[in-house]
Motif scaffolding. Sequence first.
Motif, PDB file in Angstrom:
ATOM      1  N   ARG A  56       0.856  -1.181   0.000  1.00 43.65           N
ATOM      2  CA  ARG A  56       0.000   0.000   0.000  1.00 43.65           C
ATOM      3  C   ARG A  56       0.893   1.232   0.000  1.00 43.65           C
ATOM      4  N   VAL A  57       0.507   2.247  -0.749  1.00 44.83           N
ATOM      5  CA  VAL A  57       1.280   3.483  -0.807  1.00 44.83           C
ATOM      6  C   VAL A  57       0.395   4.624  -0.308  1.00 44.83           C
ATOM      7  N   VAL A  58       0.886   5.326   0.704  1.00 43.78           N
ATOM      8  CA  VAL A  58       0.191   6.496   1.246  1.00 43.78           C
ATOM      9  C   VAL A  58       1.024   7.723   0.900  1.00 43.78           C
ATOM     10  N   VAL A  59       0.473   8.599   0.070  1.00 46.01           N
ATOM     11  CA  VAL A  59       1.146   9.850  -0.291  1.00 46.01           C
ATOM     12  C   VAL A  59       0.625  10.932   0.640  1.00 46.01           C
ATOM     13  N   TRP A  60       1.517  11.502   1.446  1.00 47.15           N
ATOM     14  CA  TRP A  60       1.079  12.479   2.428  1.00 47.15           C
ATOM     15  C   TRP A  60       1.491  13.900   2.035  1.00 47.15           C
ATOM     16  N   GLU A  61       0.670  14.837   2.439  1.00 48.05           N
ATOM     17  CA  GLU A  61       0.908  16.251   2.152  1.00 48.05           C
ATOM     18  C   GLU A  61       2.186  16.720   2.841  1.00 48.05           C
ATOM     19  N   ALA A  62       3.048  17.379   2.082  1.00 51.72           N
ATOM     20  CA  ALA A  62       4.318  17.872   2.630  1.00 51.72           C
ATOM     21  C   ALA A  62       4.063  19.156   3.413  1.00 51.72           C
ATOM     22  N   SER A  63       3.531  18.978   4.593  1.00 53.93           N
ATOM     23  CA  SER A  63       3.205  20.091   5.480  1.00 53.93           C
ATOM     24  C   SER A  63       3.275  19.557   6.907  1.00 53.93           C
ATOM     25  N   PRO A  64       3.341  20.430   7.902  1.00 51.94           N
ATOM     26  CA  PRO A  64       3.353  19.939   9.281  1.00 51.94           C
ATOM     27  C   PRO A  64       2.153  19.062   9.602  1.00 51.94           C
ATOM     28  N   ARG A  65       0.981  19.443   9.102  1.00 53.52           N
ATOM     29  CA  ARG A  65      -0.205  18.639   9.371  1.00 53.52           C
ATOM     30  C   ARG A  65      -0.117  17.274   8.683  1.00 53.52           C
ATOM     31  N   GLY A  66       0.353  17.275   7.431  1.00 54.00           N
ATOM     32  CA  GLY A  66       0.496  16.020   6.714  1.00 54.00           C
ATOM     33  C   GLY A  66       1.522  15.117   7.354  1.00 54.00           C
ATOM     34  N   LEU A  67       2.619  15.701   7.824  1.00 56.77           N
ATOM     35  CA  LEU A  67       3.655  14.930   8.506  1.00 56.77           C
ATOM     36  C   LEU A  67       3.096  14.274   9.766  1.00 56.77           C
ATOM     37  N   ALA A  68       2.388  15.044  10.558  1.00 54.67           N
ATOM     38  CA  ALA A  68       1.850  14.516  11.811  1.00 54.67           C
ATOM     39  C   ALA A  68       0.868  13.374  11.554  1.00 54.67           C
ATOM     40  N   ALA A  69       0.025  13.530  10.530  1.00 50.89           N
ATOM     41  CA  ALA A  69      -0.963  12.499  10.235  1.00 50.89           C
ATOM     42  C   ALA A  69      -0.288  11.213   9.742  1.00 50.89           C
ATOM     43  N   ALA A  70       0.729  11.364   8.889  1.00 59.24           N
ATOM     44  CA  ALA A  70       1.429  10.184   8.377  1.00 59.24           C
ATOM     45  C   ALA A  70       2.198   9.492   9.485  1.00 59.24           C
ATOM     46  N   ALA A  71       2.881  10.261  10.323  1.00 59.33           N
ATOM     47  CA  ALA A  71       3.672   9.670  11.402  1.00 59.33           C
ATOM     48  C   ALA A  71       2.798   8.922  12.392  1.00 59.33           C
ATOM     49  N   ALA A  72       1.612   9.427  12.652  1.00 61.53           N
ATOM     50  CA  ALA A  72       0.731   8.788  13.629  1.00 61.53           C
ATOM     51  C   ALA A  72       0.375   7.365  13.223  1.00 61.53           C
ATOM     52  N   GLN A  73       0.400   7.074  11.918  1.00 67.60           N
ATOM     53  CA  GLN A  73       0.027   5.746  11.457  1.00 67.60           C
ATOM     54  C   GLN A  73       1.096   4.700  11.755  1.00 67.60           C
ATOM     55  N   ALA A  74       2.266   5.146  12.193  1.00 68.98           N
ATOM     56  CA  ALA A  74       3.298   4.187  12.597  1.00 68.98           C
ATOM     57  C   ALA A  74       2.838   3.328  13.765  1.00 68.98           C
ATOM     58  N   SER A  75       1.872   3.812  14.527  1.00 65.56           N
ATOM     59  CA  SER A  75       1.395   3.068  15.696  1.00 65.56           C
ATOM     60  C   SER A  75       0.738   1.749  15.325  1.00 65.56           C
ATOM     61  N   GLU A  76       0.374   1.566  14.040  1.00 65.84           N
ATOM     62  CA  GLU A  76      -0.319   0.357  13.618  1.00 65.84           C
ATOM     63  C   GLU A  76       0.646  -0.752  13.185  1.00 65.84           C
ATOM     64  N   ALA A  77       1.961  -0.454  13.174  1.00 57.03           N
ATOM     65  CA  ALA A  77       2.924  -1.383  12.577  1.00 57.03           C
ATOM     66  C   ALA A  77       3.691  -2.186  13.627  1.00 57.03           C
ATOM     67  N   ASP A  78       4.180  -3.354  13.197  1.00 58.40           N
ATOM     68  CA  ASP A  78       5.085  -4.153  14.018  1.00 58.40           C
ATOM     69  C   ASP A  78       6.532  -3.725  13.807  1.00 58.40           C
ATOM     70  N   VAL A  79       6.822  -3.222  12.607  1.00 59.61           N
ATOM     71  CA  VAL A  79       8.159  -2.759  12.246  1.00 59.61           C
ATOM     72  C   VAL A  79       8.025  -1.366  11.646  1.00 59.61           C
ATOM     73  N   VAL A  80       8.722  -0.401  12.238  1.00 56.12           N
ATOM     74  CA  VAL A  80       8.667   0.981  11.771  1.00 56.12           C
ATOM     75  C   VAL A  80      10.040   1.353  11.235  1.00 56.12           C
ATOM     76  N   ILE A  81      10.073   1.741   9.968  1.00 50.78           N
ATOM     77  CA  ILE A  81      11.338   2.052   9.299  1.00 50.78           C
ATOM     78  C   ILE A  81      11.251   3.448   8.708  1.00 50.78           C
ATOM     79  N   GLN A  82      12.270   4.266   8.975  1.00 47.60           N
ATOM     80  CA  GLN A  82      12.413   5.511   8.229  1.00 47.60           C
ATOM     81  C   GLN A  82      13.740   5.496   7.497  1.00 47.60           C
ATOM     82  N   ALA A  83      13.681   5.830   6.212  1.00 41.90           N
ATOM     83  CA  ALA A  83      14.884   5.941   5.402  1.00 41.90           C
ATOM     84  C   ALA A  83      15.431   7.363   5.478  1.00 41.90           C
ATOM     85  N   SER A  84      16.684   7.515   5.113  1.00 47.86           N
ATOM     86  CA  SER A  84      17.249   8.848   4.969  1.00 47.86           C
ATOM     87  C   SER A  84      16.736   9.474   3.670  1.00 47.86           C
ATOM     88  N   GLY A  85      16.836  10.787   3.571  1.00 46.61           N
ATOM     89  CA  GLY A  85      16.486  11.466   2.325  1.00 46.61           C
ATOM     90  C   GLY A  85      15.029  11.391   1.944  1.00 46.61           C
TER      91      GLY A  85
END
Length: 367
Positions: free
Chosen positions: A60-89
């Motif tokens: 699944r691909v979630v494209v989030w708005e490049a804004s503080p609000r979009g960042l917060a909403a996308a980050a909050a969805q990490a709570s649903e995962a067993d493995v949370v990965i952030q890449a550089s760049g």
Amino acid sequence: MSRVAFYGSSLLSSYWNGAATYYRGLLRALAALGHDITFYEPDAYDRGAHRDIAPPGWARVVVWEASPRGLAAAAAQASEADVVIQASGVGYEDEDLLHAVMAAARPGALRIFWDVDAPATLALLRAEPDHPLRRMLPDLDMVLTYGGGAPVMAAYRALGARACRPIYNALDPDTHRPAPAEARFAADLSFLGNRLPDRETRVGEFLVRPALLRPDQRFLLAGSGWGGAAFPGNLRVHGHLGTADHNTFNASARMVLNIARDSMAATGFSPATRVFEAAGAGACLVTDAWEGIGMFLEPGREILVARDGADVAEALTSVGAEDCRRIGARARARLLAEHTYAHRAEEVDGILRRLSPGTGHPMEATL
């Protein structure tokens, strides 16, 4: 099966995003092993207008708005995962995103930083002792990197990472394979790479200089950002090349050039995606010299190695078309046997299993 939340630059677009094919090959292979993957990418750098693929069936691909609000909403969805990965760049407020994503991860979830430009990141962390990522390293379960070998592993451990492991680029045989040559990409030597400050000088040495030394031969440069640069008349500039044309591009030249960025060449053990893509298409590769080439392809037999532009020019004269075909065939066979994304996914799957809750961090002593 684990639920994986992966925050990266883009899965759908390779526009100013050299990691796209790495993400696609590796995550598709991980999905085939049973992992449930959601990829979160910001709507940034006009990538939405330059998509190479439709949303795939294996993630699944979630494209989030490049804004503080979009960042917060996308980050909050990490709570649903067993493995949370952030890449550089990622491309939008990376440090804020990292903090928000890891803070949102539920207790017991694995938290991983995946560095796709480790030499540059490490230089930044050494220069900024109070950098947010440097402060967070001891609290993360793992650092994975795009390459770098033992030097990068040791450097991350010295900065406080619990464990670090390189997951190298690889061949996706379903995507990168031989294709019919086309006149629009015909050349004696071709190179694909975006214009970046720590690559431009090396392009001048390994591509422009050979073009000047061999005015009777044809050279082709593809990638974003090269418009307006001065090149000799036998060096043609194509511009951005979508991934749908990569196989044809690689199959249409007598030789395909790999040029590492300054930091990657200095660190070594950092083969670019184009090495695997070109070899997967059966191309005869000539690469600038960097430590660790033999881990992937045998110099002189499966890949040609050049110390400078004069070596590139010499190869263009001394290695004939039939020898090029043999070198390309050997390279493809080697990668299929040892260096596909299925091989890499098995590595990552093993890491995730060993780091799963209840096992502690057994890899600390071995990596």
